[in-house]
Design an enzyme around this catalytic site. Structure first.
Site, PDB file in Angstrom:
ATOM      1  N   ARG A  51      41.184 -43.275  32.149  1.00  0.00           N
ATOM      2  CA  ARG A  51      40.675 -43.330  33.559  1.00  0.00           C
ATOM      3  C   ARG A  51      39.725 -42.030  34.150  1.00  0.00           C
ATOM      4  O   ARG A  51      39.458 -41.631  34.890  1.00  0.00           O
ATOM      5  CB  ARG A  51      42.374 -43.208  33.893  1.00  0.00           C
ATOM      6  CG  ARG A  51      42.764 -44.979  34.277  1.00  0.00           C
ATOM      7  CD  ARG A  51      43.957 -45.238  34.677  1.00  0.00           C
ATOM      8  NE  ARG A  51      45.098 -43.954  33.348  1.00  0.00           N
ATOM      9  CZ  ARG A  51      46.530 -44.605  33.416  1.00  0.00           C
ATOM     10  NH1 ARG A  51      46.836 -44.024  35.239  1.00  0.00           N
ATOM     11  NH2 ARG A  51      46.987 -44.186  32.982  1.00  0.00           N
ATOM     12  N   GLU A  88      32.040 -40.358  29.228  1.00  0.00           N
ATOM     13  CA  GLU A  88      33.324 -40.037  28.527  1.00  0.00           C
ATOM     14  C   GLU A  88      33.454 -38.524  29.847  1.00  0.00           C
ATOM     15  O   GLU A  88      32.510 -37.826  29.989  1.00  0.00           O
ATOM     16  CB  GLU A  88      33.012 -39.718  27.225  1.00  0.00           C
ATOM     17  CG  GLU A  88      34.399 -38.454  27.017  1.00  0.00           C
ATOM     18  CD  GLU A  88      35.994 -39.810  26.983  1.00  0.00           C
ATOM     19  OE1 GLU A  88      35.790 -39.802  28.270  1.00  0.00           O
ATOM     20  OE2 GLU A  88      36.546 -39.028  25.897  1.00  0.00           O
ATOM     21  N   ASP A  89      34.301 -38.984  30.156  1.00  0.00           N
ATOM     22  CA  ASP A  89      35.099 -37.001  30.713  1.00  0.00           C
ATOM     23  C   ASP A  89      34.940 -35.868  29.831  1.00  0.00           C
ATOM     24  O   ASP A  89      34.499 -34.917  30.438  1.00  0.00           O
ATOM     25  CB  ASP A  89      36.396 -37.049  31.097  1.00  0.00           C
ATOM     26  CG  ASP A  89      37.936 -37.171  30.317  1.00  0.00           C
ATOM     27  OD1 ASP A  89      37.322 -37.295  29.602  1.00  0.00           O
ATOM     28  OD2 ASP A  89      38.977 -37.930  30.333  1.00  0.00           O
ATOM     29  N   ASP A 125      37.154 -33.549  22.982  1.00  0.00           N
ATOM     30  CA  ASP A 125      38.129 -32.766  22.818  1.00  0.00           C
ATOM     31  C   ASP A 125      38.109 -32.021  21.028  1.00  0.00           C
ATOM     32  O   ASP A 125      37.139 -31.788  20.580  1.00  0.00           O
ATOM     33  CB  ASP A 125      39.470 -32.844  23.179  1.00  0.00           C
ATOM     34  CG  ASP A 125      40.014 -32.077  23.297  1.00  0.00           C
ATOM     35  OD1 ASP A 125      39.922 -30.932  23.370  1.00  0.00           O
ATOM     36  OD2 ASP A 125      41.471 -31.354  22.776  1.00  0.00           O
ATOM     37  N   PHE A 167      42.992 -26.008  29.095  1.00  0.00           N
ATOM     38  CA  PHE A 167      43.565 -27.547  29.482  1.00  0.00           C
ATOM     39  C   PHE A 167      42.790 -27.807  31.141  1.00  0.00           C
ATOM     40  O   PHE A 167      43.088 -26.497  32.476  1.00  0.00           O
ATOM     41  CB  PHE A 167      44.457 -28.223  29.372  1.00  0.00           C
ATOM     42  CG  PHE A 167      45.050 -28.832  29.661  1.00  0.00           C
ATOM     43  CD1 PHE A 167      45.691 -29.877  28.392  1.00  0.00           C
ATOM     44  CD2 PHE A 167      45.418 -29.855  30.707  1.00  0.00           C
ATOM     45  CE1 PHE A 167      45.198 -31.595  28.583  1.00  0.00           C
ATOM     46  CE2 PHE A 167      45.541 -31.319  31.054  1.00  0.00           C
ATOM     47  CZ  PHE A 167      45.695 -31.934  30.017  1.00  0.00           C
ATOM     48  N   ASP A 190      43.520 -35.713  34.464  1.00  0.00           N
ATOM     49  CA  ASP A 190      44.657 -35.062  34.673  1.00  0.00           C
ATOM     50  C   ASP A 190      45.416 -34.209  34.387  1.00  0.00           C
ATOM     51  O   ASP A 190      45.299 -34.318  32.997  1.00  0.00           O
ATOM     52  CB  ASP A 190      44.960 -36.763  34.736  1.00  0.00           C
ATOM     53  CG  ASP A 190      45.828 -37.183  33.592  1.00  0.00           C
ATOM     54  OD1 ASP A 190      44.853 -37.187  32.893  1.00  0.00           O
ATOM     55  OD2 ASP A 190      46.821 -37.732  33.622  1.00  0.00           O
ATOM     56  N   ARG A 193      44.014 -35.749  39.547  1.00  0.00           N
ATOM     57  CA  ARG A 193      42.723 -36.473  38.764  1.00  0.00           C
ATOM     58  C   ARG A 193      41.907 -36.383  40.801  1.00  0.00           C
ATOM     59  O   ARG A 193      40.875 -36.438  41.164  1.00  0.00           O
ATOM     60  CB  ARG A 193      43.026 -38.429  38.854  1.00  0.00           C
ATOM     61  CG  ARG A 193      43.638 -37.914  37.765  1.00  0.00           C
ATOM     62  CD  ARG A 193      43.238 -39.786  37.191  1.00  0.00           C
ATOM     63  NE  ARG A 193      44.931 -39.793  36.259  1.00  0.00           N
ATOM     64  CZ  ARG A 193      43.711 -40.040  35.438  1.00  0.00           C
ATOM     65  NH1 ARG A 193      42.878 -39.512  34.455  1.00  0.00           N
ATOM     66  NH2 ARG A 193      44.941 -40.374  34.483  1.00  0.00           N
TER      67      ARG A 193
HETATM   68  P1  IMP Z   1      39.489 -36.411  22.232  1.00  0.00           P
HETATM   69  O1  IMP Z   1      40.087 -37.292  21.814  1.00  0.00           O
HETATM   70  O2  IMP Z   1      40.336 -34.795  21.092  1.00  0.00           O
HETATM   71  O3  IMP Z   1      38.746 -36.291  22.110  1.00  0.00           O
HETATM   72  O4  IMP Z   1      40.420 -36.492  23.337  1.00  0.00           O
HETATM   73  C1  IMP Z   1      39.046 -36.686  24.303  1.00  0.00           C
HETATM   74  C2  IMP Z   1      40.155 -37.328  25.583  1.00  0.00           C
HETATM   75  O5  IMP Z   1      41.664 -36.554  25.811  1.00  0.00           O
HETATM   76  C3  IMP Z   1      39.655 -36.907  26.874  1.00  0.00           C
HETATM   77  O6  IMP Z   1      39.122 -38.188  27.259  1.00  0.00           O
HETATM   78  C4  IMP Z   1      40.460 -36.008  28.037  1.00  0.00           C
HETATM   79  O7  IMP Z   1      41.346 -37.880  28.203  1.00  0.00           O
HETATM   80  C5  IMP Z   1      42.099 -36.322  27.278  1.00  0.00           C
HETATM   81  N1  IMP Z   1      41.998 -34.089  27.332  1.00  0.00           N
HETATM   82  C6  IMP Z   1      41.583 -33.780  26.280  1.00  0.00           C
HETATM   83  N2  IMP Z   1      40.811 -32.751  26.612  1.00  0.00           N
HETATM   84  C7  IMP Z   1      41.893 -31.904  27.986  1.00  0.00           C
HETATM   85  C8  IMP Z   1      42.072 -31.846  29.338  1.00  0.00           C
HETATM   86  O8  IMP Z   1      41.521 -30.065  29.003  1.00  0.00           O
HETATM   87  N3  IMP Z   1      42.613 -31.947  30.328  1.00  0.00           N
HETATM   88  C9  IMP Z   1      42.818 -33.326  30.606  1.00  0.00           C
HETATM   89  N4  IMP Z   1      42.701 -33.976  29.101  1.00  0.00           N
HETATM   90  C10 IMP Z   1      42.275 -34.268  28.569  1.00  0.00           C
END
Ligand code: IMP
Length: 185
Positions: free
Chosen positions: A47, A103-104, A107, A156, A163, A169
């Site tokens: 989301r 994508e937001d 990570d 974070f 969120d 959000r």
């Molecule tokens: P990844 O699979 O570890 O790259 O995670 C990506 C997803 O983790 C993102 O689309 C976010 O929804 C969530 N995420 C990663 N870092 C953060 C953060 O700092 N705050 C909130 N959500 C995060």
């Protein structure tokens, strides 16, 4: 105790004004890259990308179609899980089409690499990725967005659609979560 039950404050990291300027610049690059497309399918990953995609498509000058995909990643904790599941798939077909994945945050990279593999298997004509935030320090899987809004340190963050335990959000800016009970994130 749920993670988000810990007391925290939010320190502004990226202002709403800086985000708006960056979104506009990203849209210009997207317009140039996909110039001449009949229709660009903009795929938002739910989301966290919902505000970013809303602003981005309004700056893009090409004909667009909007679709959404939801992949599970974090649950409600601050630790990313490796298993990525598709909770909601696209409504439309992307075979032979120009696709932009929005994508937001990238990570660890697990979510995005899984989604890219899935969508590439459907044979789009072209697939590019635009991520608002990149946290390269946490990367475990090699994956690169075509465009990144901002590269940020290993913090974070919340706001602008992103969120912490489904909270924050609706902040207009991006801020970093700072716990006030003395513990680590
Ligand atoms: P990844 O699979 O570890 O790259 O995670 C990506 C997803 O983790 C993102 O689309 C976010 O929804 C969530 N995420 C990663 N870092 C953060 C953060 O700092 N705050 C909130 N959500 C995060």
């Amino acid at each position: 105790m749920a993670a988000s039950a810990r007391p925290y404050v939010i320190d502004e990291m990226i202002s709403a004004k800086a985000i708006a300027a960056r979104v506009e610049a990203l849209a210009r690059e997207i317009d140039a890259t996909f110039a001449g497309t009949q229709k660009l399918v903009v795929v938002g990953l739910l989301r966290g990308s919902f505000i970013f995609i809303a602003d981005l498509v309004r700056e893009i000058g090409l004909p667009v179609e909007v679709d959404f995909l939801e992949a599970s990643s974090y649950g409600d904790a601050t630790v990313s899980s490796r298993e990525v599941r598709i909770l909601k798939d696209l409504r439309g077909e992307i075979a032979g089409r120009d696709v932009l994945v929005v994508e937001d945050i990238v990570d660890t990279g697990f979510t995005l690499s899984h989604v890219i593999r899935l969508l590439e298997s459907r044979a789009p004509r072209r697939l590019e990725v635009c991520a608002l935030l990149d946290k390269p320090a946490r990367r475990e899987v090699e994956v690169r967005a075509t465009w990144t809004g901002f590269t940020i340190p290993d913090e974070f963050v919340v706001g602008y659609g992103i969120d912490y335990g489904q909270r924050d959000r609706n902040l207009p800016h991006i801020g970093k979560v700072r716990f006030t009970d003395g513990g680590a994130a």
